[in-house]
Write an enzyme that holds these catalytic residues in place. Structure first.
Site, mmCIF file in Angstrom:
data_model
loop_
_atom_site.group_PDB
_atom_site.id
_atom_site.type_symbol
_atom_site.label_atom_id
_atom_site.label_comp_id
_atom_site.label_asym_id
_atom_site.label_seq_id
_atom_site.Cartn_x
_atom_site.Cartn_y
_atom_site.Cartn_z
ATOM 1 N N SER A 205 0.822 -1.201 0.000
ATOM 2 C CA SER A 205 0.000 0.000 0.000
ATOM 3 C C SER A 205 0.860 1.257 0.000
ATOM 4 O O SER A 205 1.610 1.487 -0.942
ATOM 5 C CB SER A 205 -0.983 -0.054 1.154
ATOM 6 O OG SER A 205 -2.088 0.782 0.903
ATOM 7 N N ASP A 311 -9.577 -5.156 -4.733
ATOM 8 C CA ASP A 311 -9.097 -4.144 -3.798
ATOM 9 C C ASP A 311 -9.897 -2.861 -3.999
ATOM 10 O O ASP A 311 -9.792 -2.199 -5.035
ATOM 11 C CB ASP A 311 -7.606 -3.882 -4.037
ATOM 12 C CG ASP A 311 -6.966 -3.050 -2.937
ATOM 13 O OD1 ASP A 311 -7.690 -2.336 -2.228
ATOM 14 O OD2 ASP A 311 -5.726 -3.123 -2.811
ATOM 15 N N HIS A 342 -7.690 -5.760 -0.133
ATOM 16 C CA HIS A 342 -6.418 -5.115 0.200
ATOM 17 C C HIS A 342 -5.653 -6.006 1.167
ATOM 18 O O HIS A 342 -5.574 -5.731 2.373
ATOM 19 C CB HIS A 342 -6.726 -3.745 0.815
ATOM 20 C CG HIS A 342 -5.600 -2.767 0.784
ATOM 21 N ND1 HIS A 342 -5.057 -2.281 -0.379
ATOM 22 C CD2 HIS A 342 -4.914 -2.163 1.795
ATOM 23 C CE1 HIS A 342 -4.115 -1.418 -0.096
ATOM 24 N NE2 HIS A 342 -3.996 -1.332 1.226
#
Length: 665
Positions: A205, A311, A342
């Site tokens: 991320s 995601d 995610h």
């Protein structure tokens, strides 16, 4: 294809590699691995160095910036774990680096681990397994606190110059081009004499985003990056062609992750984030600075991408546009595409992930000839825990096909095919409904959407890559937001990406991946797939503000009653629609919890002759024609001209409220 050039680079690396013990590599028992047998003997780094006695130290690297305006250059904290034996021998080693804003505020990984320190300020616990696993194998692991976080100076600027320079300066220091110090404010210098400078960056991320941004500078010494669920352009994290994805901008995230010291000094930077990211969704210089895709031509490192197709935090558009730009510029690439949201691959495919990452770093940083460069380019999760491979991704036989919506027997329940449609369909934006509401009632005439469906397929269809949907619509108000989704209509068992854990269940049992100390265990809770039985799967989506019809970078008020045409970018992925299932395109307004609604509640009239979906089909138009040739409906629930009493289909829960924090646990 760019592979031969990169393989020549690999050959050069092999001549530099140190000798290593040859070892038989066991294939993991997954469908993907079963497609190619392992080489009879390969080079592999072994866990022969002590993790307990490793050197643990901290260095502060001068970034050359003064983001907090205190009159001195900012220094970022660099926590290092490296083998003591190799230091004593004077042998130089490569570095694996994770640069993050989350080491103290929010935690890393499924168990939200934070950095901890001893009384001397030396690192005790480094989050995640990377140091536990790779330090005994002859690597150094480096955890960098981004500027403005934890023990670093400066300010967080959410993917801008300060963020990227935080990590780039460390790569420069590792290669002898930047200054490091033994303390945050002192003058005693620290030199990275123990490393050969070859660096690989990894992270999920925000962390993976920093890896993308540093690679896009072309910095020397960065040999590879492994971005997991990473952002490639920060505009696309906050907006989709003018449509806001959140009710706040990057200033909220900056304030969330900054240290107390930084927060007290960084009001000016915060205001720049507010001023530079207007809620209009217009493109500004702030977004240009944070667009790494435009600089893909500068990337010299190899790139191993991992992303969840579902995601809804860092949407899969990010890996799609980054992947395409890297391909255009001949960058060596590898990719894993999962069914999760995610989620880190350590938590959805642990054993295969650790093995593959090990071989990837051995190849890229040690120069070992282990065959990883000759394996299929892509691993794709086709069903929960069932993976397939593609030698090239997307497959070479993939081509863009224009699919056309047309009217059906009921309002809002039309057909989808190769011939241009005619007439119009009308829907009214309902901000209380989401893509799951639309898909569940695809066979019903509802006022909030227009749906277009093929007949049941006689052969499977595979969509591989990124799609676009062009919509021609006439609004009744001066503002309007649009959504487009692609849906696989048919029963399946999928990962429950709408669950809070986004496709996994965390168990109580632990498995260990490397060496441990009393303060830093290598043992982590196991997980398993969390699944849902569904009647449909939404596998790609995209949004836009119709006011951006004339420009991707600026919007304008609409004239009610005037027709506008805009193209929505749908998210990348790889999905197979099985024989007997149907493919659907849905066009609607606000996608609840995934985009914010417009200031008005418009009704939109679609011109079907000017509306189309351009989808990447393996086998091209012939594949679609063959899959729909002779198709016939078998029941009212499977028709493209459905009955008024068509059943409501089951899917995952409604999408959860969108995240404003990429990757914070």
């Amino acid at each position: 294809m760019p592979l031969p050039a990169r393989r020549r680079r690999f050959t050069n690396w092999r001549s530099l590699a140190t000798a290593a013990t040859a070892a038989l590599m066991a294939a993991f028992l997954t469908p993907a691995a079963a497609h190619s047998a392992p080489a009879p003997a390969t080079q592999e780094s072994k866990p022969v160095y002590s993790y307990e006695n490793a050197v643990r130290e901290s260095v502060w690297v001068d970034t050359g910036l003064d983001g907090d305006g205190d009159g001195t250059h900012d220094r970022v904290a660099v926590d290092i774990v490296r083998p003591r034996e190799l230091a004593r021998q004077g042998r130089k080693i490569p570095v694996i680096m994770d640069a993050s804003p989350y080491y103290s505020c929010c935690g890393r990984g499924n168990e939200s681990q934070k950095k901890t320190y001893d009384a001397n300020g030396d690192i005790v616990q480094m989050p995640l397994f990377y140091d536990n696993y790779f330090v005994p194998r002859g690597y150094a692991f480096v955890g960098v606190d981004l500027a403005g976080t934890n023990r670093s100076d400066g300010c967080v600027d959410v993917g801008g110059r300060s963020d990227i320079q935080s990590a780039k300066a460390v790569v420069d220091w590792l290669n002898g081009r930047a200054k490091g110090y033994t303390t945050r404010t002192g003058t005693s210098r620290a030199e990275a004499t123990w490393t050969n400078g070859r660096t690989g960056m990894i992270g999920k991320s925000y962390d993976g985003t920093i890896a993308n941004g540093v690679a896009a500078t072309g910095v020397k010494g960065l040999r590879t990056i492994v971005p997991i669920s990473a952002i490639s352009s920060w505009y696309d994290y906050y907006f989709a062609k003018g449509a806001p994805l959140y009710d706040s901008g990057p200033e909220w995230l900056s304030d969330y992750v900054e240290s107390a010291d930084a927060r007290a000094k960084c009001a000016a930077v915060q205001q720049k984030l507010v001023d530079g990211a207007p809620r209009t969704g217009d493109w500004t210089p702030l977004w240009t600075e944070r667009d790494y895709v435009k600089d893909a031509g500068k990337v010299k490192a190899s790139v191993f991408v991992v992303h969840g197709q579902q995601d809804l935090n860092v949407r899969s558009k990010h890996f799609g546009q980054w992947w395409d730009a890297l391909a255009k510029n001949g960058v060596e690439r590898k990719i894993w595409i999962s069914q999760t949201g995610h989620v880190d691959p350590f938590d959805f495919r642990r054993a295969a992930w650790v093995d593959t990452l090990h071989r990837w770093f051995d190849h890229e940083l040690l120069g070992y000839d282990n065959g990883v460069d000759g394996e299929p380019m892509a691993d794709i999760e086709r069903h929960p825990d069932t993976w397939v491979t593609s030698n090239v991704w997307p497959p070479r036989s993939t081509s863009t096909v224009n699919l056309r919506p047309d009217k059906g027997a009921q309002a809002g329940v039309g057909t989808l095919g190769l011939r241009r449609g005619s007439g119009s369909e009308t829907f009214t934006d309902d901000p209380s409904h989401s893509e799951t509401d639309w898909a569940a009632r695809i066979d019903q005439s509802t006022p909030d959407k227009a749906g277009f469906v093929t007949k049941p397929l006689t052969k499977a269809l595979r969509l591989s890559g990124s799609s676009k949907v062009t919509v021609s619509a006439t609004p009744t108000t001066s503002t309007a937001h649009l959504s487009a989704v692609l849906v696989d209509l048919g029963p399946d068992t999928i990962r429950d990406y709408a669950d809070p854990a986004e496709g996994i269940t965390t168990l109580t049992d632990r498995t260990c991946w490397g060496s441990s100390t009393p303060g830093d265990s290598s043992c982590f809770k196991e997980t398993r797939a969390k699944t849902a039985d569904v009647d449909y799967t939404i596998f790609s989506r995209g949004w836009a503000d119709l006011g951006n019809h004339a420009s991707d970078q600026a919007g304008a008020p609409l004239t009610p009653g005037k027709r506008y045409t805009i193209t929505l970018d749908l998210h990348a992925g790889d999905h197979v629609i099985p024989k007997g299932h149907r493919l659907a395109l849905i066009v609607a307004g606000t996608d609840q919890n995934l985009i914010d609604p417009p200031s008005s509640t418009p009704t939109l009239k679609l011109d079907l002759s000017r509306t189309s979906a351009r989808v990447p089909l393996v086998g091209g138009a012939d594949a679609f024609a063959n899959a729909t040739k002779g198709a016939a409906a078998t029941s009212s629930a499977a028709t493209s001209t459905a009955a008024p009493d068509a059943p409501v289909l089951d899917g995952v829960h409604d999408p959860r409220t969108a995240h404003r924090i990429p990757g914070a646990e």
